[in-house]
Structures are given as structure tokens and as C-alpha cells.
Design an enzyme around this catalytic site. Sequence first.
Site, short mmCIF file in Angstrom:
data_model
loop_
_atom_site.label_atom_id
_atom_site.label_comp_id
_atom_site.label_asym_id
_atom_site.label_seq_id
_atom_site.Cartn_x
_atom_site.Cartn_y
_atom_site.Cartn_z
N GLY A 162 -1.85 -72.99 75.61
CA GLY A 162 -0.95 -74.06 76.03
C GLY A 162 -0.50 -73.91 77.46
CB SER A 163 1.07 -71.30 79.32
OG SER A 163 0.41 -70.14 78.89
CB SER B 67 -2.39 -70.00 71.15
OG SER B 67 -3.15 -69.95 72.33
CE LYS B 68 5.53 -68.48 75.15
NZ LYS B 68 5.89 -67.34 75.92
NE ARG B 69 -5.13 -65.48 77.06
CZ ARG B 69 -6.33 -65.67 76.60
NH1 ARG B 69 -6.52 -65.91 75.32
NH2 ARG B 69 -7.37 -65.63 77.39
#
Length: 460
Positions: A237-238, A233-235
Site C-alpha cells: 500500500g505504501s 498490505s502495508k508494504r
Amino acid sequence: MSVRVRFAPSNTGHLHIGNARTALFNYLYARSEGGTFILRIEDTDRERSRDEFTDSIVEAMNWLGMSPDEGPVFQTDRMDLYRQKVDQLLEEGKAYRCYCTPEELEAQREQAIAEGRKPKYSGEWRDRTDHPEDAPYTVRIKMPLEGTITIDDMVQGEVTVDVDELDDFIILRSDGTPTYNFVVVVDDASMEISHVIRGDDHLNNTFRQVPVYHALGATPPTFGHLPLIDGLSKRAGSASVQDYRDDGYLSEALVNYMSRLGWSHGDQEIFTPEELTDLFGFDSVGRSPSNFDRDKLNWVNSEWMKRLPADEVARRWVPFLEDRGFSVDADDSLTAVAELMRDRAATLVELSEVSTYFFSDDFEYDEAAVEKWMKAQNRPAIENLIERLAALDEWTSDAVGSVYREVGDEFDLGLGNLAQPTRISLTGSTSSPSVFDLVATFDRDEAIERMQRGLQLLEQ
Ligand code: GLU
């Protein structure tokens, strides 16, 4: 030939899971082959590169237990080498100056699109010798004009591309800076990298890079392109490696979890770092994307919470407790709490949450539990219990257990009538581990004091 691999992040951000997995597979491959693992920082993006990210990447790698054998090597320290290689290719006629203006290139591009062709550089300056004086130019590499390029990838197998797909790309910009696909090859060749292991988003670059090796008179390394990780997820992944560390994940668990993002060994799920270096190999790295699964990461972490020696868990737990304002030492008593509570927590953060009552008596009593278990008629038994606990010769779970059984027998009371009031007094509620272990894990004075205070809860 000795194995030399490199992990080559750009220092434009922290180390996140996707890149950490790439680093890990390089590291494991080096270890399993008795090779060398090198860190190269690709810092040519002057706008976005930051020293603090280099430090952060190095810190994350050290924490994960995969410190490089060589490096960090910085591309910005190697500019002279890149320019020298550009000059060499120019002299040997393997690269050429291109004087097309950006406008001309754009016009060529638009025309190609209008004619339904794939836009690529026309090769206009490949053979021209009428070089204008003082005009800005780029340097382009001569790609082969016909045939195919095949790589035998350790993960993807044989992959072939028609050279028609490629064009004479720029290796030196008009401002004198070399481009990514060129410097990577100069570096990998001059650093004698034997295996290039990276994400498969770089596969297209590889077909451009192979002819550069040939132009430089170098043999291309063996490539291994790792399938990407789905479900980040964006979270997630980052999120950086340090974010996972600060969320209470153990480095062994994160390494264990990441190793399984693309690699497998039968259906084994838990691997020690030593097992990983023994067992890892590209025969068992699959071609299909792996899936990031937070629940599974939590499970792997909870397994590692139980597998590490309890005193080691205690040692790593200290900063998390300090964050909550508890001042603790990684001593035997903290080890005992960790030992007792660790199978109730998937992470060190959760361990703090479920264990708070050991470090603070500032909790509310669960009213329903008080109502149900704090019976006035049991006061004599509980007072007797407290007295005997205070007088015990040794403060162990077994010794505490015998006291409960004796008092239960003498007062003809079921164990729950002694155990539940104890739990409520010590922790505020009835959900806690085995009561004998619980009591014995507390400091004795603290346990007695809380039980005495609990007497006030007995209904009148
Ligand atoms: N700097 C590139 C990246 O972070 C590395 C590519 C490579 O390994 O060649 O994706």
C-alpha cells in the site's frame, strides 16, 4: 459537453498503487472520450506538502504513460480565487460568519453526544446579525435545511443522503485559510471539470460538496467513486510506482494490472495501452472492492516481458544490469540474451538474476552436476566439439546444433554427454535454456574459452 477530468493528489507523498489506479481511470476515461486529463496538486497542507513529491508524482505518471494534458495546477496559486468566492457567498447570504469559540463548539459537541444525537454544528450564527467587532470568526456555508441530496454515481448508482446528516461546515478557517471541501468545489467548478473520478472514501465529502456547487451557481459534475482496493498490505500500500519500477516491473504491465482493479472486459486479462483506451468505460467498472494480488501482477508482468519487442526489453534492462556492476549496451547481443532468457523471469530484476552468467564467469560449478557429467572418457569428443565450434562459418543456433549432432554420431555419444558438460562450463550448472541457443547466444570467443576451461573439470 467535452469531457474534462482531473487527478487531484496531495503532494504529501509519492504516488502509490491506490492513487495511481485513480489517476489511470481518469486518464483512460479522458482518452476514451477524446477529453482532457488535468493534474491538480492539492498542496494546501503546508506542513506536509513537498515539491519533491510533486516531482515524484509527475515522474511516476510520465513513466506510466499517462502524462496530463494540463497542469500541474497548484491550489496554493489559487488562494485569491477561493477568498473571492468566500466573499461572494457572504455577500449573497449563502455563507455566514460564525463566532463560536472552540470551547463553545466542544461543549455543543459533548452535549449532543450526551443526548445521543449525532454531533453537528447547531447553526447558531446562521441568522444572527449581532456580530462582535474584532472577534475571530470562521465562515460557514448554509446547507439546505430540508430534503435530500441524491447523486447518480457512474459506479455506485443512485446514492441519497438526508440533509439532516449534514451541517453548516466551515469553508474559511479563522486564520483565513479555506477548507478542503470548499476549495475542491471552487476548483472543479472553475476548471470546468465534467466528471469527478476518485476513491469512494470521498463519497461522504461529495454530499457536502454538492450544495457548494449550487451556492456558487455551478452545476455539479458527474461523479464516479471507485471502490477501494483490498489486500494492499502495508508494504504494497505504501510502495510507490517508482518502487515497482525499481523492482523490475514494466510500465505496460503495471498499467494493465491496475486497469483490472475494478474494471473488466469479459475475461480478457492482457491489454495493450491502446486497447485500454479503446475499451475502457464506466459500464464495466464494478461496485465491489477489487483485490490486490501480487502473484497476478507477477503473471501480468511475465506476459509483458514476452510481449514487448526483445530489443525494447534489452533497452529497459540495461540500468538493472548496471546496478549489478555489469557494463552493457542495449545492442544485438544483449537483445539476444533477453530474447533467450525472458520467459524464465517475471521481472527485469529476475531477468538479471537468471542471466548473470552471461555477464560474469565468476560462478561456482555445481559439484553434483560436475560429478555426474564431467567424465574423463568424453574428453576426446568434447575437445573435438570445441574445435569444430571454433571453426564454424556462422555462429547460429542451427549451425551449433549440427556440430553437436555430428560429434555425437562420430563418437557414438548421446547428446546429454555433450550438452550437459557445455552447460556446466558456460553457466556452472545444468539448468539453462536449450543448449544450442545458449551456446549461440554467447559471444563465440567467450563460449570457447569457458568450454576450454571446463575441460579441467573432467575427472582424471
Ligand atoms: N486530494 C484528494 C485525495 O488525494 C483528492 C480528492 C478528489 O479527487 O477530490 O484524496
